[in-house]
Design a protein around this motif. Structure first.
Motif, PDB file in Angstrom:
ATOM      1  N   PRO A   1      47.172  45.742  47.339  1.00  0.00           N
ATOM      2  CA  PRO A   1      45.818  45.313  47.545  1.00  0.00           C
ATOM      3  C   PRO A   1      44.755  45.986  46.553  1.00  0.00           C
ATOM      4  CG  PRO A   1      46.862  46.210  49.634  1.00  0.00           C
ATOM      5  CD  PRO A   1      47.994  46.317  48.533  1.00  0.00           C
ATOM      6  N   ALA A   2      44.866  47.150  45.955  1.00  0.00           N
ATOM      7  CA  ALA A   2      44.146  47.595  44.964  1.00  0.00           C
ATOM      8  C   ALA A   2      44.160  46.841  43.614  1.00  0.00           C
ATOM      9  CB  ALA A   2      44.245  48.970  44.813  1.00  0.00           C
ATOM     10  N   GLU A   3      45.167  46.638  43.389  1.00  0.00           N
ATOM     11  CA  GLU A   3      45.312  45.663  42.245  1.00  0.00           C
ATOM     12  C   GLU A   3      45.075  44.319  42.154  1.00  0.00           C
ATOM     13  OE1 GLU A   3      49.092  45.968  39.506  1.00  0.00           O
ATOM     14  OE2 GLU A   3      49.783  47.513  40.903  1.00  0.00           O
ATOM     15  N   ALA A   4      45.219  43.554  43.415  1.00  0.00           N
ATOM     16  CA  ALA A   4      44.589  42.204  43.752  1.00  0.00           C
ATOM     17  C   ALA A   4      43.221  42.323  43.607  1.00  0.00           C
ATOM     18  CB  ALA A   4      45.366  41.782  45.111  1.00  0.00           C
ATOM     19  N   GLU A   5      42.655  43.157  44.195  1.00  0.00           N
ATOM     20  CA  GLU A   5      41.053  43.267  44.259  1.00  0.00           C
ATOM     21  C   GLU A   5      40.503  43.499  42.800  1.00  0.00           C
ATOM     22  OE1 GLU A   5      37.475  45.981  46.058  1.00  0.00           O
ATOM     23  OE2 GLU A   5      39.561  46.294  46.955  1.00  0.00           O
ATOM     24  N   ALA A   6      41.229  44.413  42.224  1.00  0.00           N
ATOM     25  CA  ALA A   6      40.767  44.356  40.695  1.00  0.00           C
ATOM     26  C   ALA A   6      40.999  43.078  39.913  1.00  0.00           C
ATOM     27  CB  ALA A   6      41.600  45.561  40.048  1.00  0.00           C
ATOM     28  N   LEU A   7      42.039  42.387  40.207  1.00  0.00           N
ATOM     29  CA  LEU A   7      42.393  41.156  39.544  1.00  0.00           C
ATOM     30  C   LEU A   7      41.064  39.823  39.999  1.00  0.00           C
ATOM     31  CD1 LEU A   7      44.136  39.224  37.611  1.00  0.00           C
ATOM     32  CD2 LEU A   7      45.423  38.844  39.918  1.00  0.00           C
ATOM     33  N   GLY A   8      40.772  39.960  41.039  1.00  0.00           N
ATOM     34  CA  GLY A   8      39.968  39.314  41.402  1.00  0.00           C
ATOM     35  C   GLY A   8      38.536  39.584  41.033  1.00  0.00           C
ATOM     36  N   ARG A   9      38.316  40.761  40.897  1.00  0.00           N
ATOM     37  CA  ARG A   9      37.065  40.946  39.985  1.00  0.00           C
ATOM     38  C   ARG A   9      37.135  40.726  38.689  1.00  0.00           C
ATOM     39  NH1 ARG A   9      37.520  45.879  42.901  1.00  0.00           N
ATOM     40  NH2 ARG A   9      38.232  47.252  41.267  1.00  0.00           N
ATOM     41  N   ALA A  10      38.141  41.017  37.936  1.00  0.00           N
ATOM     42  CA  ALA A  10      38.218  40.697  36.424  1.00  0.00           C
ATOM     43  C   ALA A  10      38.095  39.191  36.447  1.00  0.00           C
ATOM     44  CB  ALA A  10      39.411  41.224  35.797  1.00  0.00           C
ATOM     45  N   HIS A  11      38.772  38.298  37.323  1.00  0.00           N
ATOM     46  CA  HIS A  11      38.717  36.755  37.173  1.00  0.00           C
ATOM     47  C   HIS A  11      37.270  36.368  37.323  1.00  0.00           C
ATOM     48  CE1 HIS A  11      39.495  32.634  38.559  1.00  0.00           C
ATOM     49  NE2 HIS A  11      40.386  32.631  37.830  1.00  0.00           N
ATOM     50  N   SER A  12      36.549  36.962  38.092  1.00  0.00           N
ATOM     51  CA  SER A  12      35.126  36.388  38.176  1.00  0.00           C
ATOM     52  C   SER A  12      34.360  36.790  36.745  1.00  0.00           C
ATOM     53  CB  SER A  12      34.465  37.181  39.246  1.00  0.00           C
ATOM     54  OG  SER A  12      35.009  37.021  40.414  1.00  0.00           O
ATOM     55  N   ASP A  13      34.787  38.163  36.202  1.00  0.00           N
ATOM     56  CA  ASP A  13      34.081  38.437  35.056  1.00  0.00           C
ATOM     57  C   ASP A  13      34.711  37.523  33.710  1.00  0.00           C
ATOM     58  OD1 ASP A  13      32.799  40.426  36.362  1.00  0.00           O
ATOM     59  OD2 ASP A  13      34.287  41.870  35.717  1.00  0.00           O
ATOM     60  N   ALA A  14      35.808  37.003  34.018  1.00  0.00           N
ATOM     61  CA  ALA A  14      36.342  36.146  32.742  1.00  0.00           C
ATOM     62  C   ALA A  14      35.537  35.160  32.419  1.00  0.00           C
ATOM     63  CB  ALA A  14      37.836  35.889  33.182  1.00  0.00           C
ATOM     64  N   MET A  15      34.754  34.506  33.412  1.00  0.00           N
ATOM     65  CA  MET A  15      33.843  33.376  33.269  1.00  0.00           C
ATOM     66  C   MET A  15      32.923  33.675  32.079  1.00  0.00           C
ATOM     67  SD  MET A  15      33.414  31.274  36.610  1.00  0.00           S
ATOM     68  CE  MET A  15      33.059  32.893  37.381  1.00  0.00           C
ATOM     69  N   ARG A  16      32.421  34.886  32.094  1.00  0.00           N
ATOM     70  CA  ARG A  16      31.513  35.260  30.947  1.00  0.00           C
ATOM     71  C   ARG A  16      31.983  36.368  29.903  1.00  0.00           C
ATOM     72  NH1 ARG A  16      30.504  36.427  36.027  1.00  0.00           N
ATOM     73  NH2 ARG A  16      30.043  38.632  36.470  1.00  0.00           N
ATOM     74  N   ASP A  17      33.046  36.666  30.053  1.00  0.00           N
ATOM     75  CA  ASP A  17      33.466  37.775  29.167  1.00  0.00           C
ATOM     76  C   ASP A  17      34.980  37.565  28.591  1.00  0.00           C
ATOM     77  OD1 ASP A  17      34.535  40.416  28.011  1.00  0.00           O
ATOM     78  OD2 ASP A  17      33.650  41.558  29.710  1.00  0.00           O
ATOM     79  N   ALA A  18      35.036  37.545  27.316  1.00  0.00           N
ATOM     80  CA  ALA A  18      35.942  37.147  26.462  1.00  0.00           C
ATOM     81  C   ALA A  18      37.061  38.203  26.913  1.00  0.00           C
ATOM     82  CB  ALA A  18      35.972  36.814  25.309  1.00  0.00           C
ATOM     83  N   ARG A  19      36.871  39.582  26.532  1.00  0.00           N
ATOM     84  CA  ARG A  19      37.906  40.564  27.038  1.00  0.00           C
ATOM     85  C   ARG A  19      38.616  40.598  28.136  1.00  0.00           C
ATOM     86  NH1 ARG A  19      34.924  45.932  24.886  1.00  0.00           N
ATOM     87  NH2 ARG A  19      33.326  45.126  26.200  1.00  0.00           N
ATOM     88  N   ALA A  20      37.587  40.339  29.542  1.00  0.00           N
ATOM     89  CA  ALA A  20      38.244  40.167  30.764  1.00  0.00           C
ATOM     90  C   ALA A  20      39.186  38.972  30.854  1.00  0.00           C
ATOM     91  CB  ALA A  20      37.147  40.017  31.814  1.00  0.00           C
ATOM     92  N   ARG A  21      38.728  37.912  30.100  1.00  0.00           N
ATOM     93  CA  ARG A  21      39.743  37.107  29.966  1.00  0.00           C
ATOM     94  C   ARG A  21      41.072  37.204  29.531  1.00  0.00           C
ATOM     95  NH1 ARG A  21      35.829  33.599  29.111  1.00  0.00           N
ATOM     96  NH2 ARG A  21      35.808  33.517  26.928  1.00  0.00           N
ATOM     97  N   SER A  22      41.263  37.937  28.183  1.00  0.00           N
ATOM     98  CA  SER A  22      42.364  38.205  27.840  1.00  0.00           C
ATOM     99  C   SER A  22      43.071  39.313  28.875  1.00  0.00           C
ATOM    100  CB  SER A  22      42.146  38.999  26.490  1.00  0.00           C
ATOM    101  OG  SER A  22      41.520  38.079  25.601  1.00  0.00           O
ATOM    102  N   ALA A  23      42.223  40.052  29.383  1.00  0.00           N
ATOM    103  CA  ALA A  23      42.976  41.041  30.186  1.00  0.00           C
ATOM    104  C   ALA A  23      43.533  40.320  31.482  1.00  0.00           C
ATOM    105  CB  ALA A  23      42.105  42.026  30.968  1.00  0.00           C
ATOM    106  N   VAL A  24      42.939  39.501  32.033  1.00  0.00           N
ATOM    107  CA  VAL A  24      43.399  38.391  33.254  1.00  0.00           C
ATOM    108  C   VAL A  24      44.666  37.856  32.736  1.00  0.00           C
ATOM    109  CG1 VAL A  24      43.065  36.623  34.599  1.00  0.00           C
ATOM    110  CG2 VAL A  24      41.315  38.552  34.502  1.00  0.00           C
ATOM    111  N   TRP A  25      44.541  37.250  31.607  1.00  0.00           N
ATOM    112  CA  TRP A  25      45.791  36.578  31.052  1.00  0.00           C
ATOM    113  C   TRP A  25      47.050  37.258  30.957  1.00  0.00           C
ATOM    114  CZ3 TRP A  25      46.685  31.618  28.946  1.00  0.00           C
ATOM    115  CH2 TRP A  25      47.656  31.388  28.063  1.00  0.00           C
ATOM    116  N   GLU A  26      46.699  38.341  30.383  1.00  0.00           N
ATOM    117  CA  GLU A  26      48.021  39.498  30.207  1.00  0.00           C
ATOM    118  C   GLU A  26      48.445  39.619  31.291  1.00  0.00           C
ATOM    119  OE1 GLU A  26      49.485  39.902  27.565  1.00  0.00           O
ATOM    120  OE2 GLU A  26      48.133  38.740  26.006  1.00  0.00           O
TER     121      GLU A  26
END
Length: 335
Positions: A250-275
């Motif tokens: 659950p904690a990792e899934a929640e963090a992934l969900g937040r990062a996925h939202s950030d990925a729309m405007r943040d290239a570093r977040a996009r790379s982190a989600v991708w990896e």
């Protein structure tokens, strides 16, 4: 049945693909008689849409070939499918801000009008010119209308924010609508042309819908880097993301969900989600689900069609789509 038989069926499919362009342009000219501005706009739209290069869009011909030995009668189905896909994909690109109307020499308004015409009026004209019986013609019209409605609903699922769990189920429903329904329509129309029973038509529609899901997962997998992944940039909910959100702690899934939202405007977040989505704890299980889809399609195909070179081509479509969807190769190494 020999390998050369299947190769011959595949080569025939490619020949039909080469024929499709001129046939579609002729159909547009006939449907737009007296509407020269629309004809010019639709033809320009077809020029910039590259989806005609996909042999998978000729599923209807392979289905008809598998059922009758002759794929040719299903060519008009591929014509209306070509028009519908051009309208759907270009309109989707316009809404995502990824379409450059200048490349087509058209305004955004003209592109929108032409795309809309490709989704219903022009395919309906193709159906009207096929010389179908009243019952089959009515069935074709229902298939077309159902597909457009379900695809619109599936697209809306892409822009709906997550408010609950069941990520996989809800994302799968969207995939079945936006990509599965058009392939299901084409397979069902081919079965109708082949004179199959209502039950068999339902079976082929189900096959096409599931195959369309596999085509969408292959499309999801196509970008080779985070920078090229437009789904991440647009915040599009994918099956890969859904699998991760449902299976991670659950904690990792929640963090992934937040990062996925950030990925729309943040290239570093996009790379982190991708990896993160490609680590073994996500990728291995996701690939198993893709393998499960492939198995279900193969079983269903063998139930619906007897052995033939044309069935072999459909099986090839399934296999290639599954292999293109998986994140890791057969040795478990990231592909």
């Amino acid at each position: 049945m020999t390998h050369s038989d299947a190769h011959e069926a595949y080569e025939l499919l490619l020949e039909q693909q080469r024929r499709l362009g001129p046939v579609v342009r002729s159909a547009v000219s006939a449907a737009c008689a007296g509407a020269p501005a629309l004809e010019r706009s639709v033809l320009a739209l077809l020029e910039v849409d590259t989806s005609s290069a996909s042999p998978f869009r000729l599923l209807a011909m392979s289905v008809h070939g598998a059922l009758t030995g002759d794929p040719e009668p299903a060519l008009p189905v591929c014509v209306l499918s070509r028009l519908w896909w051009a309208g759907a994909e270009v309109l989707d690109d316009v809404m995502d801000g990824q379409f450059d109307p200048r490349a087509a020499g058209m305004s955004t308004a003209a592109v929108t009008v032409a795309s809309t015409a490709c989704l219903a009026p022009l395919p309906q004209e193709v159906i009207a010119g096929m010389g179908l019986s009243s019952s089959v013609g009515a069935s074709f019209a229902r298939e077309l209308n159902r597909t457009t409605i379900e695809a619109a609903d599936g697209q809306l699922a892409d822009v709906t924010q997550d408010t609950a769990s069941d990520f996989w189920k809800r994302t799968m429903t969207g995939y079945v609508g936006k990509t599965g329904a058009p392939y299901g329509r084409d397979a069902a129309m081919a079965a109708l042309l082949a004179g199959r029973t209502e039950e068999e038509v339902r079976g082929w529609r189900a096959f096409g819908r599931l195959f369309g899901v596999l085509r969408q997962t292959a499309n999801d997998r196509a970008p080779l880097t985070a920078e090229l992944d437009t789904d991440l940039a647009n915040g599009t909910p994918t099956l890969l993301r859904a699998y991760a959100l449902e299976t991670l702690p659950p904690a990792e899934a929640e963090a992934l969900g937040r990062a996925h939202s950030d990925a729309m405007r943040d290239a570093r977040a996009r790379s982190a989600v991708w990896e993160r989505l490609r680590r073994p704890d996500v990728a291995v299980g996701y690939d198993r689900r893709i393998a499960g889809l492939r198995h279900r399609l193969s079983v269903l195909l063998h139930q619906l069609a007897p052995p033939s070179p044309h069935r072999d081509v459909i099986q090839w479509m399934v296999n290639v789509s599954a292999e293109s969807s998986q994140l890791r190769n057969q040795d478990g190494v990231a592909a």
